[in-house]
Design a protein around this motif. Structure first.
Motif, PDB file in Angstrom:
ATOM      1  N   GLY A 137      -1.030   8.265  -0.605  1.00 36.93           N
ATOM      2  CA  GLY A 137      -1.473   7.627   0.439  1.00 36.93           C
ATOM      3  C   GLY A 137      -2.469   8.361   1.509  1.00 36.93           C
ATOM      4  N   ASN A 156     -10.351   0.778   5.315  1.00 38.32           N
ATOM      5  CA  ASN A 156      -9.597   0.048   4.211  1.00 38.32           C
ATOM      6  C   ASN A 156     -10.520  -0.415   3.028  1.00 38.32           C
ATOM      7  N   LEU A 160      -9.738   0.647  -0.998  1.00 41.78           N
ATOM      8  CA  LEU A 160      -9.684  -0.402  -1.965  1.00 41.78           C
ATOM      9  C   LEU A 160     -10.590   0.016  -3.073  1.00 41.78           C
ATOM     10  N   GLY A 379      -1.086   0.780  -5.813  1.00 39.19           N
ATOM     11  CA  GLY A 379      -1.120  -0.292  -4.747  1.00 39.19           C
ATOM     12  C   GLY A 379      -0.037   0.012  -3.775  1.00 39.19           C
ATOM     13  N   LEU A 380       1.048   0.465  -3.777  1.00 42.74           N
ATOM     14  CA  LEU A 380       1.929   1.077  -2.697  1.00 42.74           C
ATOM     15  C   LEU A 380       1.228   2.150  -1.901  1.00 42.74           C
ATOM     16  N   ALA A 383      -1.712   0.763   0.310  1.00 39.92           N
ATOM     17  CA  ALA A 383      -0.796   0.257   1.542  1.00 39.92           C
ATOM     18  C   ALA A 383      -0.475   1.411   2.562  1.00 39.92           C
ATOM     19  N   THR A 386      -3.386   3.065   4.492  1.00 37.19           N
ATOM     20  CA  THR A 386      -4.110   2.178   5.828  1.00 37.19           C
ATOM     21  C   THR A 386      -3.230   2.547   7.028  1.00 37.19           C
ATOM     22  N   GLN A 387      -2.156   3.052   6.921  1.00 28.90           N
ATOM     23  CA  GLN A 387      -1.314   3.691   8.144  1.00 28.90           C
ATOM     24  C   GLN A 387      -1.266   4.965   8.444  1.00 28.90           C
TER      25      GLN A 387
END
Length: 527
Positions: A137, A156, A160, A379-380, A383, A386-387
């Motif tokens: 991430g 974001n 993607l 995908g995880l 996600a 984004t944090q």
């Protein structure tokens, strides 16, 4: 970026997808998907091993360290990696290769069920997967940060785009696609890195600053010192140990490169090549970053945008697009290799424990499960990306240095040291206790203790204490309560034998049963 830069970037994405499609023809089963069937040439494995250790974090987080502190960015990062891999080329690379050739496993953690027990394997598998989601991430966030500098797209949107392209080629082609795209990415980064090096050297010359005289400039005062700021001697020593475990298999994706070669000898050569590349190539990449205070003024407090700003100013269109492609190449190389490694862990180690149906997967169903898991992991991690910069994770370099380095040791120590005869006495109790205590030490040092210490706990202790706690407990418990059963010794001997001829160590071969299939007994088969 103009139309020419966009053409270079889009063309690069197209080539990556094409390689994935071509590699699809070489993937017939789970072994091909996760370990290239043991048919990868040592030089390709070495380049892939090297490239899978990079990401855009180098051009954001470590560029910020270089901008702020100078050469310590090399001394405390790539140098420990190079040294760790050099040591690991003898210590770990041949043994990890024998996991595939002798024990017939497709996941680096698959052997742990028989080296320790099922509980140990599951603890390391779950914690390793969760850590990798956070790690990857941060990588997505890093490349999205650079993309926003050059194109103005939101973070974001950048996450993607890069995640989707990576998902396509690594899901289709497995480890073969990862390695072949990493070879292409290495060539691209070679061109981009040299272009940036030359551009900075010419700009310094235009300013009347010599190649060596630059270090005497006031803006670079103290930047020539090897250890400064929070990156001191304790931090360096901690990173030497951390990178020894991390880049030789502790973070799983590098272990797959050793497993993918045809023999233990080739795995050793692969590691040596990667070590040399880590010692030489980062100097070329870091030089522009070290000079950046003379050329740009970073807008972000941590200096993480300095390299992007410098690139925009110094390079003509076309070359600018090539350097942006270089940013993507590093991140996509690491993230795709991580996705493949985690898919191996889930489908081979975790799924059979969760579901009886998974234990009966054939070649086709197992391959489908591997590809689905790869997409889910990506995908995880997107996600989580984004944090990044949220109160939970803070900035990119905090995630990479504090979270990943601090948590990697407790996970990697039982996995890596369990391969060595010297630690044969350490069994399930030593492995699980060291793992749990290391995670607890990370939480204590980084949160309750850190909150109650004036100025906080220094970074070097945040990353070194969990590793030290795990290492000491693993060794001490092994001596106090030895658990070296004949079955566990059989596994250790299989990966430590030097006979790598046909069949290797002929006779009875200890072969781990699939995770979750019955009790913790080592099966045998004729080599």
């Amino acid at each position: 970026m103009n139309g020419l830069d966009w053409a270079v970037l889009i063309g690069y994405f197209g080539v990556m997808v094409a390689i994935g499609v071509w590699s699809h023809k070489r993937v017939d089963n789970v072994s091909d998907f996760f370990t290239a069937g043991g048919r990868m040439p040592w030089w390709l494995s070495g380049i892939s091993h090297h490239m899978s250790g990079y990401s855009a974090v180098m051009f954001t987080g470590y560029a910020g360290i270089a901008y702020t502190y100078g050469v310590t960015s090399f001394i405390t990062w790539s140098f420990p990696i190079a040294l760790g891999i050099a040591v690991g080329s003898k210590l770990f690379a041949p043994r990890i290769n024998r996991l595939r050739s002798r024990l017939h496993v497709a996941s680096p953690l698959e052997y742990l069920k028989n080296r320790y027990n099922l509980s140990t394997q599951q603890a390391l598998a779950w914690s390793g997967m969760l850590l990798k989601i956070v790690d990857v991430g941060a990588k997505w966030a890093a490349i999205a940060t650079l993309l926003s500098v050059f194109t103005g797209v939101s973070l974001n949107q950048g996450i993607l785009v890069t995640g989707a392209i990576t998902a396509i080629y690594c899901t289709i082609g497995g480890l073969w696609a990862d390695a072949l795209t990493e070879l292409g990415q290495f060539v691209i980064q070679l061109l981009a890195g040299v272009s940036m090096f030359v551009a900075v050297a010419l700009k310094l010359d235009d300013k009347g600053i010599g190649f060596f005289g630059a270090w005497d400039e006031p803006a670079l005062h103290g930047h020539g010192k090897p250890l400064v700021g929070p990156y001191g001697t304790v931090f360096l020593l901690a990173f030497l140990f951390i990178k020894l475990f991390e880049y030789n298999g502790g973070m799983l994706n590098q272990a797959q490169r050793y497993m993918a070669t045809g023999s233990a000898r080739e795995a050793e050569r692969s590691a040596r090549l990667s070590s040399v590349l880590w010692l030489v190539w980062p100097v070329v990449l870091f030089f522009p970053m070290w000079m950046s205070p003379l050329l740009v003024h970073a807008q972000k407090p941590d200096g993480s945008d300095s390299y992007g700003l410098m690139t925009e100013q110094l390079l003509p269109h076309g070359l600018l697009g090539l350097v942006v492609v270089g940013f993507f190449s590093h991140t996509m190389a690491m993230c795709s290799s991580d996705a493949n490694a985690i898919a191996a862990v889930f489908t081979r180690d975790v799924a059979p424990v969760l579901s009886p149906r998974a234990r009966a997967w054939g070649e086709r169903s197992g391959l489908i499960a591997a590809r689905v898991t790869t997409v889910v992991f990506l995908g995880l991690s997107m996600a989580v990306a984004t944090q990044v910069d949220s109160p939970t994770f803070k900035d990119i370099i905090t995630v990479v240095i504090k979270w990943v380095a601090g948590l990697m040791g407790p996970i990697a120590i039982p996995m890596m040291l369990g391969l060595l005869r010297a630690f044969r006495r350490s069994g399930p109790m030593a492995a699980l206790t060291s793992w749990a205590a290391g995670l607890l030490a990370f939480w204590l040092v980084n949160y309750p203790v850190n909150w109650n210490v004036d100025g906080g706990v220094p970074l070097q202790y945040q990353v070194s204490v969990p590793l030290a706690v795990s290492l000491v407990l693993y060794v001490v418990i092994g001596f106090v309560k030895p658990e070296d059963t004949p079955e566990r010794m059989a596994v250790i001997e299989r990966v430590n034998s030097d006979d790598d001829g046909p069949g290797g160590a002929a006779g009875t071969a200890a072969v781990p049963a699939p995770a979750g299939a019955g009790d913790d007994v080592v099966g045998t088969q004729t080599a």
